[in-house]
Structures are given as C-alpha cells and as structure tokens.
Write a protein that holds these residues in place. Sequence first.
Motif, PDB file in Angstrom:
ATOM      1  N   GLN A 128      17.676 -29.105  31.906  1.00 21.24           N
ATOM      2  CA  GLN A 128      16.416 -28.606  31.368  1.00 21.24           C
ATOM      3  C   GLN A 128      15.452 -29.775  31.138  1.00 21.24           C
ATOM      4  O   GLN A 128      14.299 -29.698  31.494  1.00 21.24           O
ATOM      5  CB  GLN A 128      16.726 -27.888  30.046  1.00 21.24           C
ATOM      6  CG  GLN A 128      15.571 -27.143  29.441  1.00 21.24           C
ATOM      7  CD  GLN A 128      16.060 -26.194  28.358  1.00 21.24           C
ATOM      8  OE1 GLN A 128      17.229 -26.187  27.974  1.00 21.24           O
ATOM      9  NE2 GLN A 128      15.163 -25.391  27.855  1.00 21.24           N
ATOM     10  N   VAL A 145      27.033 -18.088  19.496  1.00 15.73           N
ATOM     11  CA  VAL A 145      26.041 -18.392  20.522  1.00 15.73           C
ATOM     12  C   VAL A 145      26.304 -17.573  21.787  1.00 15.73           C
ATOM     13  O   VAL A 145      25.378 -17.126  22.457  1.00 15.73           O
ATOM     14  CB  VAL A 145      26.038 -19.907  20.814  1.00 15.73           C
ATOM     15  CG1 VAL A 145      25.108 -20.230  21.953  1.00 15.73           C
ATOM     16  CG2 VAL A 145      25.610 -20.662  19.562  1.00 15.73           C
ATOM     17  N   PHE A 164      28.928 -22.157  17.417  1.00 21.05           N
ATOM     18  CA  PHE A 164      28.616 -23.490  16.879  1.00 21.05           C
ATOM     19  C   PHE A 164      28.495 -23.320  15.381  1.00 21.05           C
ATOM     20  O   PHE A 164      27.577 -22.631  14.923  1.00 21.05           O
ATOM     21  CB  PHE A 164      27.283 -24.014  17.427  1.00 21.05           C
ATOM     22  CG  PHE A 164      27.342 -24.501  18.852  1.00 21.05           C
ATOM     23  CD1 PHE A 164      28.133 -25.596  19.201  1.00 21.05           C
ATOM     24  CD2 PHE A 164      26.585 -23.897  19.847  1.00 21.05           C
ATOM     25  CE1 PHE A 164      28.169 -26.064  20.510  1.00 21.05           C
ATOM     26  CE2 PHE A 164      26.611 -24.367  21.150  1.00 21.05           C
ATOM     27  CZ  PHE A 164      27.419 -25.445  21.480  1.00 21.05           C
ATOM     28  N   HIS A 219      12.694 -18.885  31.619  1.00 25.41           N
ATOM     29  CA  HIS A 219      12.070 -18.008  30.628  1.00 25.41           C
ATOM     30  C   HIS A 219      11.153 -17.008  31.321  1.00 25.41           C
ATOM     31  O   HIS A 219      10.691 -16.069  30.713  1.00 25.41           O
ATOM     32  CB  HIS A 219      11.074 -18.822  29.779  1.00 25.41           C
ATOM     33  CG  HIS A 219      11.642 -19.508  28.622  1.00 25.41           C
ATOM     34  ND1 HIS A 219      12.023 -20.809  28.654  1.00 25.41           N
ATOM     35  CD2 HIS A 219      11.872 -19.076  27.359  1.00 25.41           C
ATOM     36  CE1 HIS A 219      12.450 -21.162  27.463  1.00 25.41           C
ATOM     37  NE2 HIS A 219      12.374 -20.123  26.659  1.00 25.41           N
ATOM     38  N   SER A 224      14.278 -17.998  24.088  1.00 22.94           N
ATOM     39  CA  SER A 224      14.808 -19.258  23.584  1.00 22.94           C
ATOM     40  C   SER A 224      15.949 -18.987  22.601  1.00 22.94           C
ATOM     41  O   SER A 224      15.838 -18.102  21.757  1.00 22.94           O
ATOM     42  CB  SER A 224      13.674 -20.016  22.886  1.00 22.94           C
ATOM     43  OG  SER A 224      14.078 -21.314  22.642  1.00 22.94           O
ATOM     44  N   GLY A 225      17.041 -19.710  22.743  1.00 23.42           N
ATOM     45  CA  GLY A 225      18.157 -19.579  21.828  1.00 23.42           C
ATOM     46  C   GLY A 225      19.135 -18.489  22.209  1.00 23.42           C
ATOM     47  O   GLY A 225      20.106 -18.231  21.489  1.00 23.42           O
ATOM     48  N   SER A 226      18.944 -17.819  23.357  1.00 20.72           N
ATOM     49  CA  SER A 226      19.833 -16.708  23.707  1.00 20.72           C
ATOM     50  C   SER A 226      21.160 -17.182  24.295  1.00 20.72           C
ATOM     51  O   SER A 226      22.060 -16.370  24.524  1.00 20.72           O
ATOM     52  CB  SER A 226      19.122 -15.734  24.661  1.00 20.72           C
ATOM     53  OG  SER A 226      18.617 -16.400  25.794  1.00 20.72           O
ATOM     54  N   GLY A 227      21.310 -18.487  24.553  1.00 20.66           N
ATOM     55  CA  GLY A 227      22.610 -19.009  24.990  1.00 20.66           C
ATOM     56  C   GLY A 227      22.670 -19.394  26.462  1.00 20.66           C
ATOM     57  O   GLY A 227      23.754 -19.672  26.994  1.00 20.66           O
ATOM     58  N   LYS A 228      21.525 -19.454  27.132  1.00 19.55           N
ATOM     59  CA  LYS A 228      21.504 -19.721  28.575  1.00 19.55           C
ATOM     60  C   LYS A 228      22.065 -21.101  28.912  1.00 19.55           C
ATOM     61  O   LYS A 228      22.949 -21.240  29.757  1.00 19.55           O
ATOM     62  CB  LYS A 228      20.053 -19.596  29.111  1.00 19.55           C
ATOM     63  CG  LYS A 228      19.383 -18.275  28.771  1.00 19.55           C
ATOM     64  CD  LYS A 228      17.960 -18.200  29.303  1.00 19.55           C
ATOM     65  CE  LYS A 228      16.992 -19.228  28.756  1.00 19.55           C
ATOM     66  NZ  LYS A 228      16.646 -19.060  27.327  1.00 19.55           N
ATOM     67  N   THR A 229      21.545 -22.115  28.216  1.00 23.90           N
ATOM     68  CA  THR A 229      22.006 -23.484  28.498  1.00 23.90           C
ATOM     69  C   THR A 229      23.482 -23.637  28.137  1.00 23.90           C
ATOM     70  O   THR A 229      24.252 -24.271  28.861  1.00 23.90           O
ATOM     71  CB  THR A 229      21.147 -24.500  27.706  1.00 23.90           C
ATOM     72  OG1 THR A 229      19.807 -24.419  28.187  1.00 23.90           O
ATOM     73  CG2 THR A 229      21.655 -25.928  27.893  1.00 23.90           C
ATOM     74  N   THR A 230      23.896 -23.026  27.037  1.00 24.92           N
ATOM     75  CA  THR A 230      25.294 -23.116  26.624  1.00 24.92           C
ATOM     76  C   THR A 230      26.214 -22.539  27.705  1.00 24.92           C
ATOM     77  O   THR A 230      27.251 -23.128  28.028  1.00 24.92           O
ATOM     78  CB  THR A 230      25.501 -22.366  25.282  1.00 24.92           C
ATOM     79  OG1 THR A 230      24.585 -22.911  24.335  1.00 24.92           O
ATOM     80  CG2 THR A 230      26.920 -22.500  24.785  1.00 24.92           C
TER      81      THR A 230
HETATM   82  N1  LIG Z   1      25.612 -28.617  20.256  1.00 23.57           N
HETATM   83  C1  LIG Z   1      25.162 -27.629  19.483  1.00 23.57           C
HETATM   84  N2  LIG Z   1      25.461 -27.575  18.165  1.00 23.57           N
HETATM   85  C2  LIG Z   1      25.014 -26.567  17.387  1.00 23.57           C
HETATM   86  N3  LIG Z   1      24.275 -25.529  17.834  1.00 23.57           N
HETATM   87  C3  LIG Z   1      23.942 -25.517  19.133  1.00 23.57           C
HETATM   88  C4  LIG Z   1      24.357 -26.567  20.021  1.00 23.57           C
HETATM   89  N4  LIG Z   1      23.880 -26.269  21.247  1.00 23.57           N
HETATM   90  C5  LIG Z   1      23.187 -25.120  21.136  1.00 23.57           C
HETATM   91  N5  LIG Z   1      23.225 -24.666  19.856  1.00 23.57           N
HETATM   92  C6  LIG Z   1      22.599 -23.407  19.369  1.00 23.57           C
HETATM   93  O1  LIG Z   1      23.052 -22.362  20.222  1.00 23.57           O
HETATM   94  C7  LIG Z   1      22.021 -21.413  20.440  1.00 23.57           C
HETATM   95  C8  LIG Z   1      21.823 -21.230  21.932  1.00 23.57           C
HETATM   96  O2  LIG Z   1      21.345 -22.424  22.491  1.00 23.57           O
HETATM   97  P1  LIG Z   1      21.035 -22.601  24.027  1.00 23.57           P
HETATM   98  O3  LIG Z   1      20.577 -24.005  24.213  1.00 23.57           O
HETATM   99  O4  LIG Z   1      22.194 -22.157  24.808  1.00 23.57           O
HETATM  100  O5  LIG Z   1      19.827 -21.579  24.207  1.00 23.57           O
HETATM  101  P2  LIG Z   1      18.861 -21.342  25.457  1.00 23.57           P
HETATM  102  O6  LIG Z   1      18.957 -19.899  25.782  1.00 23.57           O
HETATM  103  O7  LIG Z   1      19.159 -22.326  26.514  1.00 23.57           O
HETATM  104  O8  LIG Z   1      17.429 -21.630  24.805  1.00 23.57           O
HETATM  105  P3  LIG Z   1      16.127 -22.332  25.463  1.00 23.57           P
HETATM  106  O9  LIG Z   1      15.475 -21.269  26.289  1.00 23.57           O
HETATM  107  O10 LIG Z   1      15.297 -22.710  24.270  1.00 23.57           O
HETATM  108  O11 LIG Z   1      16.560 -23.523  26.260  1.00 23.57           O
HETATM  109  C9  LIG Z   1      20.807 -21.948  19.697  1.00 23.57           C
HETATM  110  O12 LIG Z   1      20.725 -21.262  18.468  1.00 23.57           O
HETATM  111  C10 LIG Z   1      21.113 -23.401  19.506  1.00 23.57           C
HETATM  112  O13 LIG Z   1      20.475 -23.894  18.344  1.00 23.57           O
END
Ligand SMILES: Nc1ncnc2c1ncn2[C@@H]1O[C@H](COP(=O)(O)OP(=O)(O)OP(=O)(O)O)[C@@H](O)[C@H]1O
Length: 368
Positions: free
Chosen positions: A81, A17, A12, A195, A37-43
Amino acid sequence: MSIGISGLTKRFGRTDVLRGIDLGIKKGELVALLGPSGSGKTTLLKIIAGLEWPDAGRLEVDGVDWLQLAAQERRIGFVFQHYALFPHMTVRDNLAFGLTVRPRAERPGKAVIAAKVDELLHFLQIAHLADRYPAQLSGGQRQRVALGRALAIEPKVLLLDEPFGALDAAIRRDLRRWLRGVHDSTGSTTIFVTHDQEEAFELADRVVVMGEGRIEQIGHADAIHDHPATPFVARFMGATVELPVTLQAGRIEAPGLDLSALPRRPLPDGPADLFVRPADILPVPDDASPWRIDSRMSNGANLRLVLSHASGALAEADVPRRAVQADALVAGTAARLRVAAGTVFPATRGAPPAQKTEPKSLKLESVR
Ligand SMILES: Nc1ncnc2c1ncn2[C@@H]1O[C@H](COP(=O)(O)OP(=O)(O)OP(=O)(O)O)[C@@H](O)[C@H]1O
Ligand SMILES: [Mg+2]
C-alpha cells in the motif's frame, strides 16, 4: 495457482480484524478486494504473503498448506500500500533486487538476471527509464517499476495493495488497463485491493466486498450493483437513502413514495427498509405528500435536494439540473418521491440503528 481460504480469523488485541473468511480463487483469476478503511483487506493480504499469521483457519495454494511455509518459500509478488522503491538504486537495479537476494543455491547468474530485467523493462514499457533513479520518475512510472519489481521473481501469486492509491484519476485509468494486460499475459493469480468501486469493477473478474472483517458479498460488478446482498453492501454501493416501507403481498408501499417502478419482491409481509441511491429519486411536486424539500444546492450538473418527512426522516435526491421539472423543485415545496430502483431488506428490529451519514448539503445554506 488456485487459492483456498477457509475459516480464517485474526485478532489484534481485543479487535477481531478477520471474522471467518472463506474465499476460493481460481488459477489465473484477478480478484479485487473492495471495502472501507479498516475492514481487514491488508491483513488478509499479509496472511497470504506470510507476513502475518491467522489465529485459526486454513490457507491452501494448489492444495499445499501455506501456513506451514515461511514467507520466502511462498514466492509472492507484493506491491505494498505504501510501497517504496529503493531511492539509491536505478530502475534496473530495483527490478533486479528480488533476484539478487535469493539464497545462493537458487540465485540466477548475473547474465540471466540482466536478461530477465531487460525482458521486464520492455514488457512494462519502461526501457527508456532503466538508468533513472526513482526521484526522476513520475508517480505512474514509479508504480510500473514497483509492479515490475514484484513480477521479477515470477511470483506464483501477485498481491497488490492499493497500488494506484496516490495517483490522479486519469493515470489510474491508464494503469488499470495496462495492469489487466500484464495480468492476462503473465497468467498469474492476482489479488488487488482497492477502495475504489469503479476500479474494482473495471479491473477484476470477481469482486469481494469486505466489511468489518467479514466477506459481505462476492460477485460480478452488475450483481453487486443491482442486487446488494446486505444493507452494508447497499450503503457501500451508494444507496445511502434508507426509507421505511411496508411489504404487502410482495408490493412495497409507503405514503409519499411512488414505488410503481419497483418489481414485486418475494419477501414476507411487514415492515421493511428500502435502500435507494439519491440519483434514483425524483421528487414530484404534490401538496398531499408528507415529504418537503428543505434545501437545494447545485454542483453544476446536478441539483442535490435534501427532503424531510413529517416524521423527521431525511432523504436526498440528485436531479439533473436541466431536467424539465427542476425549476419547480425549490425549498419549501411538498413532493412525493418517485423511486426508479432500490433494494429492500426486512426491517432489522431490535438491531442497533444503522449508522447514517449526515447529508452533506445540510451543512450548507439552503437556497430559497
Ligand atoms: N499490527 C497491528 N496491530 C494492531 N492492530 C492492527 C495491526 N494491523 C492492523 N490492525 C487493525 O486491524 C484493522 C484492519 O486493518 P487493515 O490494515 O487490514 O485494514 P484495511 O482494510 O487494509 O484498511 P485501509 O483501507 O485503511 O488500508 C484495523 O482496525 C487496524 O487498526
Ligand atoms: Mg490496507
């Protein structure tokens, strides 16, 4: 459905990510994605669902290239989430929603949808709530409805993104067991994001530990707990005390440490880092030791001791308050550290220093 992911990357803007994800999931398996948090799980979940697209890599489900399919062609059940039920619809209508919005050709008739919803209401043990609105449900009941909504379409793959996030520990434990039962009886392939280590280990067949867009380790609970593959996993699993040691013919040595409980390691001679959980450290009074107790704080069950080394290094130890030796462990006492378990990694020289968390108790007044 079996899922095969290889070489998946996603960026991104300037942030990487996902940095090359390789992961195979067997049909009917329940896999937990665990990571900060932020490790990319949701992505990663969104890419599997078809709500985001990777920059490179492959995603195959039962051998079919899912990157060629739109989200609605994939038949995914997704509990987000920050999920929301439709507030103006009853539980029954929330459950039916996914079926009623199908394209006309695939949409089941009204009677079929009603029967399916009844079946789900019973299966999820929420039949008595069928005519209530979301605002009239408890948090745990809402989670069940959200999961029911995802299951209604008979998904090929079920993706759950911290579905129990906002609930208290006791309800989470109940829902965890219940979800495992639901998973086993539907036979779906499920990816569950959390988490919470305990939740991941209790629920999943396998746990995938993610850190900064990479998979750090894949395995069963005990292996990840006892044999973390990387310093990242060791720290994430609570081994927050890092002690510089020396390896000599497989023996781990350092002045002021009693490491006789640790087995020999097949690692080359030289400097190394030992990662230890505070609960696996017992300070034993010893005037000759370079370690000294700085502060002592009680949380009722345990004493949290912060120790410093003559060199400035810090360590924390959690000692049961009722332990025999506890009374002698007061601030100012010199003590050697008896280490019950730990993981060694060759010292990473030249690498940026590991990010250390400030021991919490340092912020509190020492008890002297
Ligand atoms: N649409 C987007 N545009 C820009 N950056 C994004 C976007 N979606 C996610 N990110 C960034 O990608 C990284 C991973 O995000 P992600 O949501 O996958 O993390 P996560 O592991 O699910 O975190 P959490 O446990 O907080 O839900 C983060 O740094 C986030 O800020
Ligand atoms: Mg997330």
